[in-house]
Enzyme design. Sequence first.
Site, short mmCIF file in Angstrom:
data_model
loop_
_atom_site.label_atom_id
_atom_site.label_comp_id
_atom_site.label_asym_id
_atom_site.label_seq_id
_atom_site.Cartn_x
_atom_site.Cartn_y
_atom_site.Cartn_z
N CYS A 13 0.83 -1.21 0.00
CA CYS A 13 0.00 0.00 0.00
C CYS A 13 0.86 1.26 0.00
O CYS A 13 0.44 2.31 -0.49
CB CYS A 13 -0.95 0.00 1.19
SG CYS A 13 -0.13 -0.06 2.80
N HIS A 379 -1.80 1.22 7.37
CA HIS A 379 -2.24 1.16 5.98
C HIS A 379 -2.21 2.57 5.40
O HIS A 379 -2.61 3.54 6.05
CB HIS A 379 -3.65 0.57 5.89
CG HIS A 379 -4.17 0.45 4.49
ND1 HIS A 379 -3.58 -0.34 3.55
CD2 HIS A 379 -5.24 1.04 3.88
CE1 HIS A 379 -4.24 -0.24 2.41
NE2 HIS A 379 -5.25 0.60 2.59
#
Length: 430
Positions: A13, A379
Site C-alpha cells: 500500500c 495502511h
Amino acid sequence: GLVPGLLNLGNTCFLNSLLQGLSSCPSFIRWLEEFTAQYRTEQSKSQEHQHLSVTLLQLLRALSCQEVTEDDVLDASCLLEVLRVNRWQISSFEEQDAHELFHVLTSSLEDERDRQPHVTHLFDVHSLEQPETTQKQISCRTRGSLPPVLNHWKSQHPFHGRLTSNMVCKHCEHQSPVRFDTFDSLSLSIPATVWGRPMTLDHCLHHFISSESVKDVVCDNCTKIQAEGILNGQSIENQRTTFVKQLKLGKLPQCLCIHLQRLSWSNQGTPLKRHEHVQFSEFLVMDIYKYRVPVHKPSHRNPEETPGAKDGTAVKPPEAEQPPGTKPLFMNGASSSSSSFLMSPGTFPLAAFPECRAPLYLYRLMAVVVHHGDMHSGHFVTYRRSPGPRAALAGPGQWLWVSDDSVRRASLQEVLAASAYLLFYERVRS
C-alpha cells in the site's frame, strides 16, 4: 469518473498510495514525457523496460487516464522490479514507508539523468567513414546514429528545490556566505501543541524556518577586528561567538511535496506516532517562506524610505518577519474567519491579500497520503484529484479516495479533515 486501482502485492500500500499521489501531478508527468523522449529516438527499444522513467511514466499515465486501459486494477510490480535492477532492496512482503520510497524514486531518476548517453569519440577512426558531401561542406559521420544530448537531460525534476542557510554573528552582525542545499520534499516537524489552539500547516512551516542560536562558532570577522586592535602583530586565537541560523526556501519547486513528521519518541526511547490533526488548505501561499536577497541599508537614509528588493517589493528584516503573538500574513490552513476562503474550491480570492497584490508562489493541493495505524503496522490511503478528462464527468473539483484497488468519490471537506502524512501541491501560474 474514477481512476484505476492498484493491486496489493502484499503490504505494498505504501507503493500504491505514492503512485496515486504522483499521478495527480500533471507537471511531473509532463516532465517524465520530456525526460523519456530520447529513448523513443533510439533504434533499439529492448532496453526500455530497464529504465525507471519509462516504467514510472507508463504507470502514471494509466492512473491519470491518459492511456486507455480496460483493467480496473493495475499491477505495479514492474516498478519494484526496475528498482531492484537499480540495486534497491525492496521486499514486496514487508511494510515500507511511502516517504522513503518517494526519495528512492527521485534519487533514482537523478542517477538516470546523470548517466550521459554514449557518444562516439572523434578520434575513433575505425568507426568513421568518408564524408559523402563535397569538400566545401565537409562533415564527419559515424556508422551508428548518435543519440542527441537534449537540454532536458540536464533539467531537474519538478520536485527539486533549494534551501538557503543564513548565518549571522550576534556580536559583530557579520553575515556568512549563504549556503544552498537541495531538497525533494520539505520534512516538517510538528511543534508542541497548545491546548485549545488548532495546529496548522503554517505553524509547521514557521517552525521549520524559525531562527536558532548556534554557539561556539569561529567568526572570521571578529577575529579580524581583534587582530586589527593589536599593534605588535601578536598571534591571536580565533574568536568564537554565537551565530543566529535561519533556513529559507531559496528555490521553490513546481511540485511541492510536504512530509509531516509523525514519528516521536517516548521517555523510554520507544517510537510513537503523533495522531494530531494538522490543518491544511486547498491553496497554499509560500511567499513569506521564500528567501530574498538582503538589501544593505545606506548610512544616511530618509526614515520614511523603505528598503526594497530587486523586484521593488518591500523587504522586512528577518527578525521582524514574524513577531511573536502576531497573526501571520498568509493563513495556510487556519480555521479562522479571515481564512475561511481557503477551504472553498474554485478561484482564489485575491482581495484577501494586502496591497491588492496577488501571491507569487501560490500552490494548489493535488493529493494527500494518509497513514492509518501506529508505528509498527498500518495502511496507506490517498486522496487525489480526479484527472482532467474524467473530472468533467465526476464534477468540477472532484476528489477521489483510493485504497489499493478500492476507489470512491470524496468531498473536499473529507480531504481537509484527513490526518495528512504527505501533501502534494502544484504551483499555480497567475
